[in-house]
Design a protein around this motif. Structure first.
Motif, PDB file in Angstrom:
ATOM      1  N   ASP B 214       0.856  -1.197   0.000  1.00 10.64           N
ATOM      2  CA  ASP B 214       0.000   0.000   0.000  1.00 10.64           C
ATOM      3  C   ASP B 214       0.885   1.238   0.000  1.00 10.64           C
ATOM      4  O   ASP B 214       1.665   1.450   0.922  1.00 10.64           O
ATOM      5  CB  ASP B 214      -0.916   0.006   1.226  1.00 10.64           C
ATOM      6  N   LEU B 228      -2.049   6.038  -6.315  1.00 14.46           N
ATOM      7  CA  LEU B 228      -2.192   5.064  -5.235  1.00 14.46           C
ATOM      8  C   LEU B 228      -1.914   3.648  -5.717  1.00 14.46           C
ATOM      9  O   LEU B 228      -2.382   3.248  -6.785  1.00 14.46           O
ATOM     10  CB  LEU B 228      -3.622   5.081  -4.693  1.00 14.46           C
ATOM     11  N   ILE B 230      -2.736   0.000  -4.049  1.00 22.11           N
ATOM     12  CA  ILE B 230      -3.426  -0.643  -2.933  1.00 22.11           C
ATOM     13  C   ILE B 230      -3.368  -2.148  -3.143  1.00 22.11           C
ATOM     14  O   ILE B 230      -3.708  -2.636  -4.227  1.00 22.11           O
ATOM     15  CB  ILE B 230      -4.880  -0.135  -2.818  1.00 22.11           C
ATOM     16  N   ASP B 231      -2.899  -2.851  -2.127  1.00 21.79           N
ATOM     17  CA  ASP B 231      -2.806  -4.310  -2.199  1.00 21.79           C
ATOM     18  C   ASP B 231      -1.927  -4.742  -3.373  1.00 21.79           C
ATOM     19  O   ASP B 231      -2.236  -5.735  -4.043  1.00 21.79           O
ATOM     20  CB  ASP B 231      -4.225  -4.886  -2.360  1.00 21.79           C
ATOM     21  N   ARG B 233      -1.559  -3.357  -6.225  1.00 22.83           N
ATOM     22  CA  ARG B 233      -2.060  -3.039  -7.571  1.00 22.83           C
ATOM     23  C   ARG B 233      -2.358  -1.555  -7.695  1.00 22.83           C
ATOM     24  O   ARG B 233      -2.783  -0.913  -6.736  1.00 22.83           O
ATOM     25  CB  ARG B 233      -3.334  -3.848  -7.857  1.00 22.83           C
ATOM     26  N   HIS B 235      -4.363   1.541  -8.126  1.00 23.35           N
ATOM     27  CA  HIS B 235      -5.784   1.775  -7.871  1.00 23.35           C
ATOM     28  C   HIS B 235      -6.280   2.902  -8.773  1.00 23.35           C
ATOM     29  O   HIS B 235      -5.903   4.054  -8.606  1.00 23.35           O
ATOM     30  CB  HIS B 235      -6.010   2.119  -6.402  1.00 23.35           C
ATOM     31  N   VAL B 312      -5.995   5.775   3.104  1.00 23.07           N
ATOM     32  CA  VAL B 312      -5.362   4.529   2.637  1.00 23.07           C
ATOM     33  C   VAL B 312      -4.552   3.836   3.734  1.00 23.07           C
ATOM     34  O   VAL B 312      -4.473   2.622   3.768  1.00 23.07           O
ATOM     35  CB  VAL B 312      -4.451   4.817   1.413  1.00 23.07           C
ATOM     36  N   PRO B 314      -1.109   3.899   4.203  1.00 23.40           N
ATOM     37  CA  PRO B 314      -0.110   3.150   3.422  1.00 23.40           C
ATOM     38  C   PRO B 314       1.123   2.803   4.243  1.00 23.40           C
ATOM     39  O   PRO B 314       1.374   3.387   5.290  1.00 23.40           O
ATOM     40  CB  PRO B 314       0.264   4.148   2.330  1.00 23.40           C
TER      41      PRO B 314
END
Lengths: 387, 387
Positions: B214, B228, B230-231, B233, B235, B312, B314
């Motif tokens: 993240d 971004l 996220i996970d 990937r 986003h 998020v 992160p």
């Protein structure tokens, strides 16, 4: 070809993969014939028959009584054996403690609610929690030993171990170790998560956000909160504080509800349950002072909600929390405010789970853990051991 | 067992699954022996040998010249055939157009830059783009027909079809159809994405955020932007506008750079390239006026960055964009501001890709599409057809 020449490890992996696909298909649909499972999963009929046989032997699936349709022998139907165990969902808030007992496929068998107050001490709140668990298990005619997994939602910042790091809404709550406390009563694993996050999970799985890949949940209650589903999964963040805007000074959203609390009550409003309810009710009948207060409340919330929307760009925003029962009053101004603040305003929906969302989110969390348990084990259906 | 009794569809699915695992293992590591691939993927040695044979026949892998180590016959090594095709990454900004030609595993063979200005017309910008593409292909000794896939980053809101919906930074840019325009030159598919998003993708794959699940990328340049991951990937958001805070009035971050532009220049500053560079340079030498301007600039950016961080949560925030070359000046105050505004401040890192991040992000986007292409096809290695 790999599957034919490969060793046992590859085949075991393929079998798990297929088992999980079959189980998900059956659990989602309620009950299913082999041909339907084959269509759902893309697996060959022979594979499905084989997987179904194994899952039935191990207790995950059961054959349904056949239903004759037309002539010929009716096709066998299979269902997920939800009754094989129980899951417990718990919501510990500043004002309420809720518990729900469900079977393994999430069907709620009993639920209870008990009132609390932010001024209650940690000891008294934990005692009230224990009583709620006891009452709920009794109402569902369930022994604590039959509860395979428990999912708990509570206010504040919760770390990966389930400890409440910081809880502003309940003065005596920071640092509480709920898995440790509940271990005395419940032998199965206890998972703890922030309450707005669990509400988001529940609404996405079985409520207003069903099937929505990217969703923002706006929790509108005596406090305000945000929960996020991103790419179909609950988004916790690296430290478990995703969605917590409490330190952002420009977004004053935690105090938004003060606009309702401080609104002068219209004469008829005294009839309603409390001041906030009275103001919402008055706004519902068109009272101009109450309508202005609602508009200011919604505007303050929308500023923070719009930040979440701008970052995530969700398909839908779900308005939830205790005040969401007056979505008739809150939704129209919220939609207007978001249209001003968002480049691409999301669809705005009202919660369909209401006050039960967090406890149901606890059940969803337990279900998720159960599925990952299946993926990691060859054992017959049985409760995961406490971690 | 499913893999033995199942039909051809199941086996084909397993084979793809295994092929992709093997290819990723080899591509990531550079080159690999069968035993190493088996360890990386958890596949049986016989499966790996089978998959490697198939991928070699179809042109995805090549056998390396053996390296003798100790006694005995050296083990065969395999590598991804990056040279089989080319990928093109493009960055179209208000002030610069950049292009990079890479092979299929992302190694950059040539890159070019050409200056532009926000006042340039769409026609002139597209002509400059075509020239940059031509020059870059010539520098890499590559024909347009050898470019399998092109990934383009540009300023503004880009929809799923690759159309620029809205671009405030370039007046004449909204509505431009880059895939349509580039189709005249480049026969392969052209993918377009917002530039901050591509910078985030590149930093996460091969820069400061390598392997971070993240991540928030803060693009600090003549304009400000957020990307971004996220996970693991990129986003995008439901409509492709995730991270666009431009409509949030409380966060005034797009104008943050005005604090630098309007700072009175110290006498020595006139030597630097432009006003913003001069102010950053003066702050670097401790000039108090410039230091105050930098602090106000960073504070304005941090308000928006903190909103992204709060949503998020992160692991890391990466400071990128043209001003990030002065991370020595910008990072310390940014860390301080975020510590005040974030419940759990992320690690703050400086971009390692610098001005090339967006074009490299285009290459990463093309690589991702190439991998999903493999997953969908049984064909020999060949360029995907234009979509």
């Amino acid at each position: 070809m790999a599957a034919q020449q490969g060793g046992g490890a590859d085949l075991a992996r393929l079998r798990r993969f297929n088992e999980q696909a079959v189980l998900t298909a059956v659990r989602t649909a309620g009950d299913r014939r082999v041909a339907e499972i084959a269509a759902d999963t893309g697996l060959a009929r022979a594979s499905v028959e084989d997987v179904v046989r194994g899952l039935t032997e191990r207790g995950w699936l059961a054959e349904q009584a056949p239903v004759a349709v037309g002539r010929g022998r009716p096709a066998r139907r299979y269902r997920f054996r939800g009754e094989a165990g129980r899951l417990l969902g718990i919501d510990i808030g500043a004002y309420n403690i809720r518990a729900a007992v469900a079977d393994l496929d999430g069907t709620v068998l009993a639920s209870v609610r008990t009132a609390s107050t932010p001024r209650s001490s940690r000891t008294r709140r934990l005692a009230a929690l224990d009583a709620a668990v006891r009452d709920c298990l009794a109402a569902a005619d369930t022994n604590a030993g039959d509860v395979w997994l428990t999912g708990v939602g509570t206010t504040g910042w919760v770390d990966r171990s389930g400890r409440v790091v910081l809880a502003n809404a309940i003065p005596d709550w920071s640092g509480v170790d709920l898995p440790g406390h509940l271990a005395a009563t419940l032998p199965g694993p206890v998972l703890v998560e922030n309450d707005s996050k669990l509400a988001a999970l529940a609404e996405q799985r079985r409520g207003a956000g069903r099937g929505v890949s990217d969703m923002v949940l706006l929790q509108a209650g005596r406090r305000t909160g945000i929960g996020l589903v991103i790419d179909g999964r609950l988004h916790r963040g690296a430290g478990g504080v995703a969605g917590d805007l409490s330190l952002l000074p420009t977004l004053k959203w935690e105090s938004a509800v003060e606009f309702l609390r401080q609104c002068p009550l219209p004469p008829t409003g005294a009839l309603a349950g409390n001041r906030i309810d009275a103001v919402l009710a008055a706004a519902g009948t068109g009272d101009p002072t109450a309508t202005r207060a609602v508009r200011r409340y919604v505007r303050a919330m929308a500023g923070a909600a719009a930040a979440a929307v701008a970052i995530v760009d969700p398909v839908a925003l779900v308005l939830a929390g205790s005040l969401a029962r007056r979505c008739d009053v809150l939704l129209p101004p919220l939609v207007e405010e978001l249209a001003l603040l968002c480049l691409r305003p999301p669809e705005v929906r009202a919660s369909t789970l209401g006050a039960d969302a967090v406890a149901l989110g606890g059940v969803c969390l337990a279900q998720d853990r159960l599925e990952s348990h299946l993926a990691d084990t060859d054992r017959p259906l049985a409760a995961p051991s406490a971690s």
